[in-house]
Write a protein that holds these residues in place. Structure first.
Motif, PDB file in Angstrom:
ATOM      1  N   ALA A  22      -8.588   5.387   6.110  1.00 50.52           N
ATOM      2  CA  ALA A  22      -9.318   4.462   5.228  1.00 50.52           C
ATOM      3  C   ALA A  22      -8.377   3.522   4.487  1.00 50.52           C
ATOM      4  CB  ALA A  22     -10.153   5.245   4.227  1.00 50.52           C
ATOM      5  N   ALA A  23      -7.080   3.659   4.749  1.00 54.45           N
ATOM      6  CA  ALA A  23      -6.129   2.825   4.009  1.00 54.45           C
ATOM      7  C   ALA A  23      -6.313   1.355   4.341  1.00 54.45           C
ATOM      8  CB  ALA A  23      -4.709   3.258   4.325  1.00 54.45           C
ATOM      9  N   GLN A  24      -6.099   0.525   3.347  1.00 52.27           N
ATOM     10  CA  GLN A  24      -6.233  -0.906   3.543  1.00 52.27           C
ATOM     11  C   GLN A  24      -5.250  -1.412   4.588  1.00 52.27           C
ATOM     12  OE1 GLN A  24      -8.389  -2.931   2.690  1.00 52.27           O
ATOM     13  NE2 GLN A  24      -7.507  -4.973   2.737  1.00 52.27           N
ATOM     14  N   LYS A  38      -6.506  -1.060   8.118  1.00 56.88           N
ATOM     15  CA  LYS A  38      -7.547  -2.055   8.380  1.00 56.88           C
ATOM     16  C   LYS A  38      -6.935  -3.432   8.648  1.00 56.88           C
ATOM     17  CE  LYS A  38     -11.999  -2.597   8.207  1.00 56.88           C
ATOM     18  NZ  LYS A  38     -12.942  -1.745   8.915  1.00 56.88           N
ATOM     19  N   GLN A  41      -3.942   8.159   6.786  1.00 61.79           N
ATOM     20  CA  GLN A  41      -5.130   7.850   5.979  1.00 61.79           C
ATOM     21  C   GLN A  41      -5.887   6.700   6.644  1.00 61.79           C
ATOM     22  OE1 GLN A  41      -7.923   7.934   4.448  1.00 61.79           O
ATOM     23  NE2 GLN A  41      -6.945   9.004   2.750  1.00 61.79           N
ATOM     24  N   ASP A  72       0.850  -1.176   0.000  1.00 67.75           N
ATOM     25  CA  ASP A  72       0.000   0.000   0.000  1.00 67.75           C
ATOM     26  C   ASP A  72       0.893   1.237   0.000  1.00 67.75           C
ATOM     27  OD1 ASP A  72      -1.854   1.960   0.403  1.00 67.75           O
ATOM     28  OD2 ASP A  72      -2.834   0.982   2.116  1.00 67.75           O
ATOM     29  N   GLN A  73       0.689   2.080  -0.974  1.00 68.62           N
ATOM     30  CA  GLN A  73       1.494   3.285  -1.096  1.00 68.62           C
ATOM     31  C   GLN A  73       1.340   4.208   0.117  1.00 68.62           C
ATOM     32  OE1 GLN A  73       3.609   3.370  -3.503  1.00 68.62           O
ATOM     33  NE2 GLN A  73       4.451   5.383  -2.965  1.00 68.62           N
ATOM     34  N   HIS A  74       0.244   4.004   0.862  1.00 62.44           N
ATOM     35  CA  HIS A  74       0.061   4.839   2.043  1.00 62.44           C
ATOM     36  C   HIS A  74       1.185   4.629   3.058  1.00 62.44           C
ATOM     37  CE1 HIS A  74      -4.302   4.824   0.799  1.00 62.44           C
ATOM     38  NE2 HIS A  74      -4.034   6.100   0.939  1.00 62.44           N
ATOM     39  N   GLU A 111       4.261   6.748   2.303  1.00 62.15           N
ATOM     40  CA  GLU A 111       3.848   8.148   2.415  1.00 62.15           C
ATOM     41  C   GLU A 111       3.690   8.555   3.874  1.00 62.15           C
ATOM     42  OE1 GLU A 111       0.432   8.917  -0.009  1.00 62.15           O
ATOM     43  OE2 GLU A 111       1.509   8.407  -1.840  1.00 62.15           O
TER      44      GLU A 111
END
Lengths: 264, 857
Positions: free
Chosen positions: A240-242, A245, A238, A221-223, A226
């Protein structure tokens, strides 16, 4: 106190990232948790917004060696409503070579140095200590893996990992003799849209027995990079990032696992 | 100070009047309730809002006190004790205790009764285990004890049924029956249900006996003829009622039989997908899904049986690698098509899927086990599940909110048939054994319902059938009311044909249960004429002054009302979960006129008529009203209104001794008008623009954006062309962005590309970009053919609530009249709008089930 060590066969597999996020997730589940950076690259602190120029850490702390509670930090509270903060213990940046340090000499002399240090630190009885380890510091890795209640081997589904597999197994097995060789494999940076990655995961599932594989995977995940660039956890960067979760799900699984173990 | 603050807050939100009432309620609450629980915002089981769902404390309306009284009375007198969990009695406040005082008493009674019922329950469990083990073969304890008991019971019942009584005695006896029925209504278990059935049968039979012996008008020819017609219709209804009870008395609820662990013991299966004129896009998902059925690959052969003989089908079958069979002629439509395929393939078992029925991957693993366990088994049927709304659901906008029309058959009747070893073959989603099928000469071709007839032939040869009530395939429902009626006309004609050609009451090989189940299935489709008689019967008196039931009105009421009430109560108990009260009337009324003709023709000339294919996968581009279809009902409506007018005139100017009779007939006409209004309302064809139906789900997934960001998402619906997702972060995706999302097919993650076409808040709509066959197959595997794709769609708590049901049917009826007014008397439409408003307002006075959300149509 429960000790959970994270290790990997290849650098950059994500031990530090996963441990840092798990701490917050476990705190949210109501467990006392702390992450102990056992990697001389000293990267855990970066997830919690500590100034990169700050050199402080347990390794270079003056006074009693391996006194972890003295070196612990409390991160700024998370941005969500519950405002829970994570606890972490940075490694620190030494000005001398690792092997030249007196701590290192202590560890060489006493194979139980880490265990004693943890026992004497004032952690709560039900606390969970996540220890990140690194190949670069195999002495610490060895001690961490041998005392951990649970070892999570982080694997990335790429051919490199596959090639390192047998050597890695040997490392873990040699340290886990007292614990029935027990450890778990967690797949990280999974990319289901890439054929090679899917094939590698299937290969892993075929080669590693089902009890050893953790029944959930973390996706690339690029999040994550970042969030690291902004020195935050993904949960703050974020929500909501996968990845956020999935770490929550992992924490829940871990919690259940520990409770299972406690109940025999 | 607290109060003044509250006061200011209310004044900001509501009018002065409701604020004052609010204050009064707080005052009353303070007097009556001594616990510290806050009134506002508490939605616990014991809050005010729970018990009085129709009253919003923040926005009180003028008649709320009346609503409260009605609800309170209803709660105390009518609500069953099963509403109340028994362990919480002690924690209730004084206020609530007073509300539930009577209920607790009922509860105690209920508990002691339950204890009494324990041995029965144990016996029940044993019996049901036994029935399953024996696969639908009941072994009754034999010997003279049984016969003696039966004889005593029968003599007793005979006496109750035939003994003549004065009105008063009759009323008292029926009140006693009624109170017993009301008492056991909410007690779970099959024994109380059977008790209700027995009471209902007794009361109804008593009514019929009285009708036959006391009420025929022998005076004039016309009266006698009309009276006999009505009596015949009532006898028909009575027969269907009793046969229905027998059929559904003890649903078998068969479980899955496990297959052996060794897959080499699994038999070979041929999957047939017959098609004629359906477009390829409807059939291709079925083919792709059939290929993914989990079964040893060398033992699974799929064949598309194309009676349309189309080149694109042939090419597609070659591309995906399934068999493609055509035949030189098209004799005997679907049956002939299947029979031809039987000669071309060699699998030990045949599975048939209508070309729009997409099977799940687990279909064979769940079904074939029973064949290995029971060597006499020749047929196993699974439910037909539809993922698109049927015309009733579509036109009345009821999709998934109420049990649909097929529910009763697939949810209850087939399970009931299974006990008697009489499950029917329904043409699709079934497994057949080749040997027995060839023994009866393949699929039956003599009638237009080849499926039921084939099953009958198999049963006659001593083979058994089974029904597994787990939806393992799903397809498209008929699109329009016209198509639906066409399909039912075919079924009705076919059943009537079988009744003539191969009557289940005669001939060898069937047991009595099977005969009765078949008989009921066939008789049911003859309901056209009786239904029309019921719709017109009151007019005979109102218009012609003819006494069809030659008895004083008070006697009619004393006999007929209990008959109707018990039948409805019992059916609400036995089939309420599968068909809400009063809906059957509407379904049957819509079909009545149309199945009347073909069934009558088929009864006299069983060999006439040909097979018509049910059209599916079409569009309704704009809303329209199908007047052609509703003409018979509009005529009936006109007649009923005339009767209504005459009746009111009679009420005012007619002889006084007719007063009660007129009232009874008026009530009857009024009820008929409600149902007829519903029948007209269904003919308003709602717009249907989607080619592909969206299937609502709640499934976690994640999306990968162009920038490599992965977001957690929930798949909320899918179709073969598109998906809708919710993502917590509204800016995750932009219009026209291409992204990927991941689902699982079996245990394997599979990713698909899609393009965003709409973003609204957290909802994202996207069309799928499935370029290769592999991707399409994966998508079907991850959605339509998941083993759990159609599980859990039926709301387990969907209990029948007769009052709510009646309310809905009335609202639908009013809609029909509004529509008719718009068409014929446009200037009257505003009046109907007011009628509807009035009705909606009146319904707010009705009591509501505690904990519901005050729903209205």
């Amino acid at each position: 106190m429960k000790i959970i060590a994270l290790c990997s066969a290849t650098p950059g597999a994500g031990c530090t990232t996963i441990a840092s996020h798990l701490v917050l997730a476990m705190q949210r589940l109501g467990r006392h948790a702390v992450v102990l950076d056992g990697d001389p690259r000293n990267q855990v602190r970066l997830h919690f917004g500590m100034d990169p120029r700050e050199r402080d850490g347990w390794w270079i702390k003056d006074g009693e060696p391996f006194c972890f509670s003295d070196a612990a930090y409390v991160a700024a509270p998370a941005l969500d409503a519950a405002q829970i903060s994570a606890h972490f213990i940075p490694f620190g940046e030494s000005s001398v070579m690792l092997e030249a340090d007196s701590n290192y000499q202590t560890m060489v002399r006493s194979p139980k140095a880490l265990e004693h240090g943890l026992a004497e630190s004032a952690f709560a009885d039900d606390a969970i200590v996540f220890i990140t380890t690194s190949d670069q510091f195999s002495l610490l890795q060895y001690q961490a893996l041998s005392i951990a209640d649970e070892v999570i081997a982080v694997a990335t589904p790429n051919p490199l990992w596959q090639l390192q597999l047998s050597r890695f197994y040997q490392t873990i097995r040699s340290t886990r003799a007292e614990h029935d060789n027990s450890f778990r494999v967690l797949v990280n940076q999974c990319r289901p849209e890439v054929r090679l990655c899917n094939d590698m995961v299937q290969l892993m599932q075929a080669e590693i027995s089902a009890e050893v594989m953790i029944p959930l995977v973390l996706h690339q995940d690029q999040h994550v990079p970042e969030a690291l660039a902004t020195q935050q956890l993904v949960d703050d960067y974020q929500p909501a990032a996968q990845f956020a979760k999935e770490v929550d799900a992992l924490a829940l699984w871990l919690q259940a696992q520990l409770m299972d173990r406690d109940n025999g | 100070m607290m109060l003044t603050e509250h006061w200011r807050q209310w004044r900001r939100q509501a009018t002065r009047g409701s604020s004052i009432v609010h204050l009064l309620i707080i005052y009353a609450h303070a007097l009556l309730v001594n616990d510290q629980q806050p009134l506002r915002g508490s939605h616990s089981k014991y809050s005010f809002h729970y018990w009085f769902p129709q009253i919003n404390v923040n926005h009180l309306r003028p008649l709320d006190p009346i609503r409260m009284v009605i609800q309170l009375l209803w709660l105390m007198l009518f609500k069953g004790p099963s509403e109340l969990p028994d362990n919480t009695v002690a924690t209730q406040s004084r206020f609530r205790r007073s509300v539930t005082h009577y209920k607790n008493k009922a509860l105690m009674r209920y508990k002691s009764l339950r204890r009494l019922l324990l041995p029965i329950k144990r016996w029940q469990r044993r019996i049901s285990k036994k029935t399953i083990a024996l696969s639908a073969e009941i072994t009754w304890a034999g010997g003279w004890v049984l016969y003696l008991t039966l004889a005593v019971i029968l003599i007793g019942l005979g006496l109750i049924i035939t003994i003549p009584m004065a009105t008063g005695a009759q009323v008292i006896m029926l009140l006693a029956f009624w109170s017993v029925a009301m008492w056991v209504r909410d007690i779970p278990g099959r024994i109380p249900m059977m008790l209700m059935m027995i009471i209902s049968i007794t009361v109804s039979t008593r009514y019929i006996w009285w009708r036959v012996t006391h009420t025929l008008n022998w005076d004039s020819g016309l009266n006698l003829t009309l009276g006999l017609l009505l009596l015949a219709a009532e006898l028909y209804a009575w027969t269907i009622l009793i046969l229905g009870y027998i059929q559904t008395a003890w649903p078998l609820q068969r479980k899955v039989a496990q297959l052996p662990a060794d897959t080499s013991l699994w038999p070979s299966v041929d999957v047939y997908i017959p098609t004629y004129n359906e477009p390829l896009h409807v059939v291709r998902n079925t083919i792709l899904a059939a290929q993914q059925i989990e079964w040893p690959q060398e033992k699974l052969n799929i064949y598309v049986l194309d009676d349309g003989k189309r080149a694109d089908f042939k090419a597609f079958c070659a591309e995906v690698g399934v068999g493609y069979l055509i035949r030189p002629n098209n004799y005997h439509a679907k049956a002939g098509n299947l029979n031809h395929a039987l000669t071309q393939t060699s699998g030990e078992y045949i599975t048939i899927f209508d070309c729009d029925h997409i099977p799940t991957r687990s279909f064979l693993q769940l079904t074939v086990g029973w064949f290995l366990r029971d060597p006499k088994l020749a047929l196993l049927q699974t439910p037909h599940h539809f993922f698109s709304p049927d015309p009733f659901e579509k036109n009345l906008n009821l999709f998934r909110s109420r049990p649909n029309e097929g529910e009763l058959f697939y949810g209850l009747i087939q399970d009931g048939n299974d006990l008697w070893n009489a499950s029917f073959f329904c043409g699709s989603c079934a497994v057949l054994k080749r040997g027995p099928l060839e023994e009866v000469g393949g699929i039956a071709v003599e009638t237009v319902t080849e499926d039921a007839h084939t099953a009958l032939k198999l049963h006659r040869r001593g083979y058994s059938s089974a029904y597994l009530n787990i939806p393992q395939a799903a397809g498209l429902a008929t699109e329009t009311l016209a198509a639906h009626i066409g399909q039912r006309m075919r079924w009705a004609r076919g059943m009537a044909q079988i009744f003539r050609i191969d009557n289940p009451l005669r001939g060898k090989g069937l047991n009595w249960g099977q005969r009765l189940c078949y008989l009921n299935a066939m008789l049911y489709f003859l309901n056209g004429l009786p239904r029309l008689i019921f719709l017109t019967a009151p007019l005979a008196f109102l218009l012609l002054g003819s006494y069809l039931v030659f008895a004083p009105a008070i006697m009619i009421a004393a006999y007929a009302l209990p008959h109707i009430i018990h039948a409805n109560l019992t059916n609400s108990r036995t089939q309420g979960r599968f068909r809400n009260s009063f809906w059957a009337e509407m379904y049957e009324t819509v079909l009545a006129w149309y199945i009347f003709r073909p069934t009558t023709v088929a009864l006299f000339a069983p060999h006439k008529g040909k097979f018509n294919v049910t059209a599916k996968g079409g569009l309704t581009e704009r809303s329209f009203f199908d007047w052609k279809i509703s003409v018979p009902y509009v005529v009936l409506v006109a007649m009923s209104f005339t009767g209504l007018g005459f009746g009111i005139w009679r009420l005012a100017y007619g002889p006084e001794d007719q007063f009660l009779t007129v009232i009874l007939n008026l009530l009857w006409v009024f009820y008929n008008l409600i149902i007829l209004g519903g029948a007209v309302a269904v003919a308003e064809e709602a717009r249907q623009v989607r080619v592909a139906h969206r299937i609502a789900v709640q499934r976690p997934t994640h999306v990968l954006t162009k920038g490599g960001h992965r977001y957690h998402a929930t798949l909320v619906d899918y179709s073969e062309h598109g998906v809708a997702l919710t993502i917590k972060y509204p800016h995750a995706l932009a219009i026209d962005e291409v992204f990927q999302f991941t689902l699982t097919a079996g245990e394997r993650p599979v990713s698909f590309r899609a393009r965003v076409i709409s973003v609204r808040d957290q909802s994202v709509g996207a069309i799928l970009l499935l370029n290769t066959l592999e991707e399409q197959r994966n998508f079907v595997g991850a959605t339509f053919s998941r083993a759990d794709a159609w599980l859990g769609w039926r709301d387990a708590d969907n209990l029948d609530q007769p009052i709510r049901s009646l309310r809905e049917v009335v609202a639908i009826g009013l809609r029909g009249y509004q529509r008719m007014a718009k068409q014929f008397v446009p200037f009257l439409e505003p009046i109907f709008v007011h009628f509807q408003t009035l009705w909606l307002w009146l319904t707010t006075l009705l009591p509501q089930r505690p904990g519901s959300r005050g729903e209205l149509l």
